[in-house]
Design an enzyme around this catalytic site. Structure first.
Site, PDB file in Angstrom:
ATOM      1  N   ASP A  32       0.847  -1.197   0.000  1.00 27.56           N
ATOM      2  CA  ASP A  32       0.000   0.000   0.000  1.00 27.56           C
ATOM      3  C   ASP A  32       0.880   1.244   0.000  1.00 27.56           C
ATOM      4  OD1 ASP A  32      -3.223   0.489   0.956  1.00 27.56           O
ATOM      5  OD2 ASP A  32      -1.840   2.182   1.108  1.00 27.56           O
ATOM      6  N   ILE A  33       0.478   2.239  -0.771  1.00 27.62           N
ATOM      7  CA  ILE A  33       1.281   3.459  -0.907  1.00 27.62           C
ATOM      8  C   ILE A  33       1.241   4.311   0.370  1.00 27.62           C
ATOM      9  CG2 ILE A  33      -0.481   5.021  -1.875  1.00 27.62           C
ATOM     10  CD1 ILE A  33       1.644   5.751  -4.036  1.00 27.62           C
ATOM     11  N   ASN A  89     -12.961  -3.262   2.626  1.00 32.77           N
ATOM     12  CA  ASN A  89     -13.907  -2.163   2.741  1.00 32.77           C
ATOM     13  C   ASN A  89     -14.854  -2.233   1.551  1.00 32.77           C
ATOM     14  OD1 ASN A  89     -12.624  -1.055   5.068  1.00 32.77           O
ATOM     15  ND2 ASN A  89     -11.058  -0.151   3.756  1.00 32.77           N
ATOM     16  N   GLY A  95     -15.299   3.206   3.807  1.00 30.05           N
ATOM     17  CA  GLY A  95     -13.971   3.706   3.493  1.00 30.05           C
ATOM     18  C   GLY A  95     -13.390   3.187   2.194  1.00 30.05           C
ATOM     19  N   GLN A  96     -14.203   2.482   1.389  1.00 29.25           N
ATOM     20  CA  GLN A  96     -13.663   2.027   0.098  1.00 29.25           C
ATOM     21  C   GLN A  96     -13.405   3.246  -0.779  1.00 29.25           C
ATOM     22  OE1 GLN A  96     -16.068  -0.724  -2.221  1.00 29.25           O
ATOM     23  NE2 GLN A  96     -14.410  -1.105  -3.666  1.00 29.25           N
ATOM     24  N   SER A  97     -12.174   3.374  -1.230  1.00 35.25           N
ATOM     25  CA  SER A  97     -11.819   4.517  -2.073  1.00 35.25           C
ATOM     26  C   SER A  97     -11.381   4.092  -3.468  1.00 35.25           C
ATOM     27  CB  SER A  97     -10.704   5.335  -1.410  1.00 35.25           C
ATOM     28  OG  SER A  97      -9.551   4.541  -1.204  1.00 35.25           O
ATOM     29  N   HIS A 102     -10.159  -5.376  -3.377  1.00 37.92           N
ATOM     30  CA  HIS A 102      -8.830  -5.579  -2.786  1.00 37.92           C
ATOM     31  C   HIS A 102      -8.972  -6.006  -1.341  1.00 37.92           C
ATOM     32  CE1 HIS A 102      -9.995  -1.320  -2.519  1.00 37.92           C
ATOM     33  NE2 HIS A 102      -9.373  -1.293  -1.350  1.00 37.92           N
ATOM     34  N   LEU A 103      -8.099  -6.925  -0.977  1.00 40.53           N
ATOM     35  CA  LEU A 103      -8.022  -7.416   0.398  1.00 40.53           C
ATOM     36  C   LEU A 103      -6.801  -6.759   1.029  1.00 40.53           C
ATOM     37  CD1 LEU A 103      -8.916  -9.497   2.576  1.00 40.53           C
ATOM     38  CD2 LEU A 103      -7.515 -11.197   1.373  1.00 40.53           C
ATOM     39  N   HIS A 104      -7.008  -6.047   2.140  1.00 40.70           N
ATOM     40  CA  HIS A 104      -5.887  -5.467   2.879  1.00 40.70           C
ATOM     41  C   HIS A 104      -5.313  -6.538   3.809  1.00 40.70           C
ATOM     42  CE1 HIS A 104      -6.891  -1.036   2.285  1.00 40.70           C
ATOM     43  NE2 HIS A 104      -8.086  -1.556   2.047  1.00 40.70           N
TER      44      HIS A 104
HETATM   45  P1  5GP Z   1      -9.726   1.313   0.267  1.00 41.60           P
HETATM   46  O1  5GP Z   1      -9.770   2.628   0.999  1.00 41.60           O
HETATM   47  O2  5GP Z   1     -10.428   1.387  -1.060  1.00 41.60           O
HETATM   48  O3  5GP Z   1     -10.172   0.133   1.090  1.00 41.60           O
HETATM   49  O4  5GP Z   1      -8.188   1.035   0.008  1.00 41.60           O
HETATM   50  C1  5GP Z   1      -7.499   1.596  -1.042  1.00 41.60           C
HETATM   51  C2  5GP Z   1      -6.043   1.562  -0.670  1.00 41.60           C
HETATM   52  O5  5GP Z   1      -5.287   1.814  -1.832  1.00 41.60           O
HETATM   53  C3  5GP Z   1      -5.642   2.623   0.353  1.00 41.60           C
HETATM   54  O6  5GP Z   1      -5.109   1.985   1.502  1.00 41.60           O
HETATM   55  C4  5GP Z   1      -4.621   3.463  -0.396  1.00 41.60           C
HETATM   56  O7  5GP Z   1      -3.549   3.890   0.421  1.00 41.60           O
HETATM   57  C5  5GP Z   1      -4.149   2.541  -1.493  1.00 41.60           C
HETATM   58  N1  5GP Z   1      -3.698   3.212  -2.689  1.00 41.60           N
HETATM   59  C6  5GP Z   1      -4.317   4.254  -3.317  1.00 41.60           C
HETATM   60  N2  5GP Z   1      -3.644   4.609  -4.413  1.00 41.60           N
HETATM   61  C7  5GP Z   1      -2.559   3.784  -4.490  1.00 41.60           C
HETATM   62  C8  5GP Z   1      -1.482   3.672  -5.428  1.00 41.60           C
HETATM   63  O8  5GP Z   1      -1.379   4.387  -6.405  1.00 41.60           O
HETATM   64  N3  5GP Z   1      -0.568   2.700  -5.176  1.00 41.60           N
HETATM   65  C9  5GP Z   1      -0.647   1.864  -4.097  1.00 41.60           C
HETATM   66  N4  5GP Z   1       0.309   0.947  -3.956  1.00 41.60           N
HETATM   67  N5  5GP Z   1      -1.656   1.943  -3.204  1.00 41.60           N
HETATM   68  C10 5GP Z   1      -2.599   2.896  -3.400  1.00 41.60           C
END
Ligand code: 5GP
Ligand code: ZN
Length: 116
Positions: A32-33, A89, A95-97, A102-104
């Site tokens: 994750d970034i 999420n 909090g899904q963005s 994707h699985l964290h």
């Molecule tokens: P969500 O919030 O949808 O559950 O998780 C999305 C995740 O993607 C976040 O933890 C965010 O930091 C990560 N993320 C967003 N943009 C990028 C990217 O360009 N590269 C990587 N490696 N992770 C990203």
């Protein structure tokens, strides 16, 4: 299906760089970034699925593979014994963005409960 403007499709396709730590014909995993823990890895299907909310019964095996890859990575990252967390999420309120499943995988620190 590859969605041209989907960030995670583009990472899976190698168009956008990421720290990829697992890649096979169905599943890709990368760091994750913005890590929320010492270990924070995202495990995704190569195929575009927008959310867990739109899964089909045919996707069951693929989703199972996400968990198996995450489990193997937990072992490789050295967090299996101390414990780790897997999180999905679903929807903006959770909090899904990024709207590609994707699985964290999070670990390397103690986790609070319930999550925020
Ligand atoms: P969500 O919030 O949808 O559950 O998780 C999305 C995740 O993607 C976040 O933890 C965010 O930091 C990560 N993320 C967003 N943009 C990028 C990217 O360009 N590269 C990587 N490696 N992770 C990203
Ligand atoms: Zn996608």
């Amino acid at each position: 299906m590859h969605v041209a403007d989907c960030l995670f499709c583009r990472i899976a396709g190698g168009e956008i760089p990421a720290q990829v730590i697992h890649s096979d014909p169905e599943v890709v995993a990368f760091r994750d970034i913005h890590p929320q823990a010492p270990v924070h890895i995202l495990i995704i299907p190569r195929r575009h699925i927008a959310s867990i909310s739109v899964l089909s019964p045919e996707d069951a095996g693929l989703v199972g593979r996400l968990f198996l890859v995450a489990r193997d990575l937990a072992r490789e990252e050295g967090i299996m014994e101390e414990g780790y967390r897997m999180v999905v999420n679903a929807g903006p309120g959770a909090g899904q963005s990024v709207f590609h499943v994707h699985l964290h995988l999070l670990g390397g620190r103690n986790m609070g409960w319930p999550p925020g």
